[in-house]
Write a protein that holds these residues in place. Structure first.
Motif, mmCIF file in Angstrom:
data_model
loop_
_atom_site.group_PDB
_atom_site.id
_atom_site.type_symbol
_atom_site.label_atom_id
_atom_site.label_comp_id
_atom_site.label_asym_id
_atom_site.label_seq_id
_atom_site.Cartn_x
_atom_site.Cartn_y
_atom_site.Cartn_z
ATOM 1 N N THR A 179 0.866 -1.123 -0.049
ATOM 2 C CA THR A 179 0.138 -0.136 0.063
ATOM 3 C C THR A 179 0.858 1.196 0.005
ATOM 4 N N ARG A 180 0.447 2.122 -0.946
ATOM 5 C CA ARG A 180 1.069 3.524 -0.876
ATOM 6 C C ARG A 180 0.474 4.422 -1.665
ATOM 7 N N CYS A 181 0.286 5.615 -1.047
ATOM 8 C CA CYS A 181 -0.430 6.773 -1.632
ATOM 9 C C CYS A 181 -1.797 6.413 -2.026
ATOM 10 N N ASN A 182 -2.737 5.818 -1.224
ATOM 11 C CA ASN A 182 -4.109 5.427 -1.820
ATOM 12 C C ASN A 182 -4.051 4.405 -3.010
ATOM 13 N N PHE A 183 -2.915 3.682 -3.219
ATOM 14 C CA PHE A 183 -2.719 2.408 -4.125
ATOM 15 C C PHE A 183 -2.573 1.123 -3.433
ATOM 16 N N GLN A 184 -3.336 0.107 -3.574
ATOM 17 C CA GLN A 184 -2.838 -1.067 -2.850
ATOM 18 C C GLN A 184 -2.792 -2.167 -3.941
#
Length: 132
Positions: free
Chosen positions: A81-86
């Motif tokens: 998960t990073r910056c609203n991306f999973q």
């Protein structure tokens, strides 16, 4: 894991998918059949086609009690998960031991006795027709 009552269809020994074959019934009442080149020394065969075909599945479907000694499942998952991306990547492992099968009864639609049923094959069938 728990014992259950089922009707299962089995294959013939060392014949995968044989439950889809046809079987034919034989009888020991041999009529109008002799073998040999000379009629005076001819002999009758020990069995004759009895005018009955059935799928092997009809003969090999029986009531059984089935249970398994062990069964398990494991899941392996990686999640990023990073910056609203999973992003997910995973795998599911599942297994169980061999089934313990116990025959419940001798309740077949056709009695399964020795030397009565045989595989049909792809040849014509002779010796089962009455000439009366």
């Amino acid at each position: 894991m728990f014992k259950t009552r089922q009707c299962r269809t089995f294959d013939l020994v060392d014949k995968p998918l044989s439950r889809y074959m046809l079987a034919m019934q034989f009888t020991t009442d041999v009529e109008y059949l002799t073998t040999g080149s000379d009629i005076s020394v001819s002999t009758a065969p020990s069995a004759q086609f009895n005018n009955l075909f059935t799928p092997v599945a009809n003969i090999t479907t029986i009531a059984v009690d089935a249970s398994y000694a062990a069964q398990g499942e494991a899941i392996l998952k990686f999640a990023y998960t990073r910056c609203n991306f999973q992003s997910d990547l995973g795998y599911d492992f599942w297994g169980r031991s061999c089934a313990k099968i116990i025959k419940r009864c001798q309740c077949l639609p056709y009695p399964f006795t020795d030397n009565v049923w045989g595989p049909k094959g792809d040849a014509f069938v002779y010796g089962g027709f009455s000439f009366n």
